[in-house]
Design a protein around this motif. Sequence first.
Motif, PDB file in Angstrom:
ATOM      1  N   VAL A  83       0.664  -0.988  -0.065  1.00  0.00           N
ATOM      2  CA  VAL A  83       0.023  -0.160   0.093  1.00  0.00           C
ATOM      3  C   VAL A  83       0.864   1.281  -0.148  1.00  0.00           C
ATOM      4  CG1 VAL A  83      -1.833   1.187   1.208  1.00  0.00           C
ATOM      5  CG2 VAL A  83      -2.076  -0.984   1.421  1.00  0.00           C
ATOM      6  N   VAL A  84       0.728   2.135  -0.891  1.00  0.00           N
ATOM      7  CA  VAL A  84       1.323   3.446  -1.061  1.00  0.00           C
ATOM      8  C   VAL A  84       0.665   4.608  -0.682  1.00  0.00           C
ATOM      9  CG1 VAL A  84       3.231   2.118  -2.519  1.00  0.00           C
ATOM     10  CG2 VAL A  84       1.155   3.347  -3.654  1.00  0.00           C
ATOM     11  N   GLY A  85      -0.684   4.309  -0.612  1.00  0.00           N
ATOM     12  CA  GLY A  85      -1.487   5.611  -0.107  1.00  0.00           C
ATOM     13  C   GLY A  85      -2.978   5.019  -0.104  1.00  0.00           C
ATOM     14  N   TRP A  86      -3.689   6.097   0.449  1.00  0.00           N
ATOM     15  CA  TRP A  86      -5.150   5.888   0.368  1.00  0.00           C
ATOM     16  C   TRP A  86      -6.063   7.045   0.190  1.00  0.00           C
ATOM     17  CZ3 TRP A  86      -2.408   4.679   4.709  1.00  0.00           C
ATOM     18  CH2 TRP A  86      -2.359   5.548   5.824  1.00  0.00           C
ATOM     19  N   CYS A  87      -7.364   6.706   0.401  1.00  0.00           N
ATOM     20  CA  CYS A  87      -8.456   7.961   0.330  1.00  0.00           C
ATOM     21  C   CYS A  87      -9.232   7.165   1.121  1.00  0.00           C
ATOM     22  CB  CYS A  87      -8.972   8.269  -0.839  1.00  0.00           C
ATOM     23  SG  CYS A  87     -10.404   9.555  -0.928  1.00  0.00           S
ATOM     24  N   GLN A  88      -9.719   7.941   2.425  1.00  0.00           N
ATOM     25  CA  GLN A  88     -10.719   7.367   3.495  1.00  0.00           C
ATOM     26  C   GLN A  88     -11.967   7.902   2.927  1.00  0.00           C
ATOM     27  OE1 GLN A  88     -10.740   6.760   7.932  1.00  0.00           O
ATOM     28  NE2 GLN A  88     -10.984   8.917   7.679  1.00  0.00           N
ATOM     29  N   PHE A  89     -12.926   7.191   2.907  1.00  0.00           N
ATOM     30  CA  PHE A  89     -14.439   7.775   2.649  1.00  0.00           C
ATOM     31  C   PHE A  89     -15.516   7.082   3.367  1.00  0.00           C
ATOM     32  CE2 PHE A  89     -13.985   4.067   0.028  1.00  0.00           C
ATOM     33  CZ  PHE A  89     -14.887   3.372  -0.043  1.00  0.00           C
ATOM     34  N   GLY A  90     -16.676   7.509   3.428  1.00  0.00           N
ATOM     35  CA  GLY A  90     -17.767   6.842   4.158  1.00  0.00           C
ATOM     36  C   GLY A  90     -18.807   7.717   4.330  1.00  0.00           C
ATOM     37  N   PRO A  91     -19.905   7.319   4.831  1.00  0.00           N
ATOM     38  CA  PRO A  91     -21.477   8.009   4.850  1.00  0.00           C
ATOM     39  C   PRO A  91     -20.940   9.007   6.022  1.00  0.00           C
ATOM     40  CG  PRO A  91     -21.795   5.827   5.617  1.00  0.00           C
ATOM     41  CD  PRO A  91     -20.514   5.758   4.906  1.00  0.00           C
ATOM     42  N   PRO A  92     -21.679  10.058   6.297  1.00  0.00           N
ATOM     43  CA  PRO A  92     -21.470  10.851   7.697  1.00  0.00           C
ATOM     44  C   PRO A  92     -21.817  10.229   8.876  1.00  0.00           C
ATOM     45  CG  PRO A  92     -22.728  12.226   5.750  1.00  0.00           C
ATOM     46  CD  PRO A  92     -22.598  10.706   5.389  1.00  0.00           C
ATOM     47  N   LEU A 105     -23.153  26.561   5.633  1.00  0.00           N
ATOM     48  CA  LEU A 105     -23.228  26.436   4.086  1.00  0.00           C
ATOM     49  C   LEU A 105     -24.613  26.559   3.465  1.00  0.00           C
ATOM     50  CD1 LEU A 105     -20.275  24.210   3.427  1.00  0.00           C
ATOM     51  CD2 LEU A 105     -20.147  26.555   3.161  1.00  0.00           C
ATOM     52  N   GLY A 106     -25.471  26.393   4.367  1.00  0.00           N
ATOM     53  CA  GLY A 106     -27.026  25.750   3.858  1.00  0.00           C
ATOM     54  C   GLY A 106     -27.070  24.727   2.922  1.00  0.00           C
ATOM     55  N   GLU A 107     -26.311  23.795   3.053  1.00  0.00           N
ATOM     56  CA  GLU A 107     -26.478  22.606   2.195  1.00  0.00           C
ATOM     57  C   GLU A 107     -26.614  21.354   3.220  1.00  0.00           C
ATOM     58  OE1 GLU A 107     -25.903  22.341  -1.028  1.00  0.00           O
ATOM     59  OE2 GLU A 107     -25.129  24.407  -1.347  1.00  0.00           O
ATOM     60  N   ALA A 108     -27.439  20.568   2.666  1.00  0.00           N
ATOM     61  CA  ALA A 108     -27.604  19.192   2.950  1.00  0.00           C
ATOM     62  C   ALA A 108     -26.556  18.308   3.322  1.00  0.00           C
ATOM     63  CB  ALA A 108     -28.667  18.383   2.201  1.00  0.00           C
ATOM     64  N   ALA A 109     -26.446  17.623   4.223  1.00  0.00           N
ATOM     65  CA  ALA A 109     -25.277  16.852   4.281  1.00  0.00           C
ATOM     66  C   ALA A 109     -25.080  15.691   3.045  1.00  0.00           C
ATOM     67  CB  ALA A 109     -25.291  15.855   5.492  1.00  0.00           C
ATOM     68  N   PRO A 110     -23.843  15.501   2.777  1.00  0.00           N
ATOM     69  CA  PRO A 110     -23.758  14.436   1.624  1.00  0.00           C
ATOM     70  C   PRO A 110     -24.171  12.899   1.840  1.00  0.00           C
ATOM     71  CG  PRO A 110     -21.591  15.073   2.567  1.00  0.00           C
ATOM     72  CD  PRO A 110     -22.616  15.659   3.080  1.00  0.00           C
ATOM     73  N   ASP A 111     -24.243  12.202   0.754  1.00  0.00           N
ATOM     74  CA  ASP A 111     -24.503  10.549   1.198  1.00  0.00           C
ATOM     75  C   ASP A 111     -23.083  10.159   1.725  1.00  0.00           C
ATOM     76  OD1 ASP A 111     -27.152  10.755   0.415  1.00  0.00           O
ATOM     77  OD2 ASP A 111     -26.336  10.880  -1.553  1.00  0.00           O
ATOM     78  N   TRP A 112     -21.951  10.605   1.018  1.00  0.00           N
ATOM     79  CA  TRP A 112     -20.529  10.249   1.295  1.00  0.00           C
ATOM     80  C   TRP A 112     -19.543  11.307   1.568  1.00  0.00           C
ATOM     81  CZ3 TRP A 112     -20.028   4.986   1.205  1.00  0.00           C
ATOM     82  CH2 TRP A 112     -20.937   4.083   0.689  1.00  0.00           C
ATOM     83  N   ARG A 113     -18.404  11.042   2.447  1.00  0.00           N
ATOM     84  CA  ARG A 113     -17.435  12.091   2.425  1.00  0.00           C
ATOM     85  C   ARG A 113     -16.210  11.355   1.981  1.00  0.00           C
ATOM     86  NH1 ARG A 113     -17.451  14.182   8.469  1.00  0.00           N
ATOM     87  NH2 ARG A 113     -16.748  16.259   7.356  1.00  0.00           N
ATOM     88  N   LEU A 114     -15.476  12.248   1.496  1.00  0.00           N
ATOM     89  CA  LEU A 114     -14.125  11.871   1.161  1.00  0.00           C
ATOM     90  C   LEU A 114     -13.389  12.597   2.368  1.00  0.00           C
ATOM     91  CD1 LEU A 114     -13.966  12.258  -2.510  1.00  0.00           C
ATOM     92  CD2 LEU A 114     -14.288  10.173  -1.315  1.00  0.00           C
ATOM     93  N   THR A 115     -12.758  12.042   3.306  1.00  0.00           N
ATOM     94  CA  THR A 115     -12.072  12.956   4.423  1.00  0.00           C
ATOM     95  C   THR A 115     -10.535  13.034   4.499  1.00  0.00           C
ATOM     96  OG1 THR A 115     -12.250  10.934   5.916  1.00  0.00           O
ATOM     97  CG2 THR A 115     -14.155  12.451   5.884  1.00  0.00           C
ATOM     98  N   CYS A 116     -10.060  12.251   4.068  1.00  0.00           N
ATOM     99  CA  CYS A 116      -8.627  12.334   4.047  1.00  0.00           C
ATOM    100  C   CYS A 116      -7.690  11.415   2.991  1.00  0.00           C
ATOM    101  CB  CYS A 116      -7.938  12.279   5.419  1.00  0.00           C
ATOM    102  SG  CYS A 116      -8.256  10.615   6.221  1.00  0.00           S
ATOM    103  N   PHE A 117      -6.671  11.940   2.733  1.00  0.00           N
ATOM    104  CA  PHE A 117      -5.591  11.015   1.844  1.00  0.00           C
ATOM    105  C   PHE A 117      -4.326  10.978   2.423  1.00  0.00           C
ATOM    106  CE2 PHE A 117      -8.518  13.210  -0.992  1.00  0.00           C
ATOM    107  CZ  PHE A 117      -8.952  12.508  -2.110  1.00  0.00           C
TER     108      PHE A 117
END
Length: 198
Positions: A83-92, A105-117
């Motif tokens: 493994v040389v890297g990754w992107c963490q993701f998941g629902p809120p 922001l006045g926005e609805a929460a997303p279905d998925w978040r990409l939180t860190c690389f």
Amino acid sequence: MPASESRQPSPRFLIRELGRGTWPDFVRIMEKHNGVWGGCWCVAYHLKPSGSNTTATSRRAYKEKLVRADRSHAALVYDRANVVGWCQFGPPAELPARMRGFRKLGEAAPDWRLTCFFVDRDRRREGIAEAALAGALRIIAAKGGGTVDGYPIATGGKPYSSSFLFGGTESMFAEVGFRPLGSLGTSKRVMRRVVRSR
């Protein structure tokens, strides 16, 4: 060479999802980097502000528990067996930390978040973060798709240590169709796109 050409992920990379079978590979790169960010073990976004996992040892155990329960996701980038890297993701619901900014922001929460690389310190500037982003989007599509948010760092075109670009860059997200929604603080942006189910 134009920036868009230099950013194309190498075809030699293989993407696999973090899970029970890939956990030992994830542990190897984490241990190489002392748990990343002083022992975070990629749990900061899993924890609510009152979270109690404060040591590297407790974070590692918590991360493993989440992975084994299929409540922690990442697109792992492999070069051969490593493994040389990754992107963490998941629902809120799985990644609840740092969601307060959505109210302003006045926005609805997303279905998925990409939180860190994360990219291995010996392998930076090889297109690994881009490969991780593309892999995460493919996995999300396979899981039904939906709205996906990323939180890139706004560098303002200035030199920025790659160690601090854990959210990726605005240009990396824009190149794969994300549009800006607003800012969370002075340097973090929110960008969104819709990913269709596959």
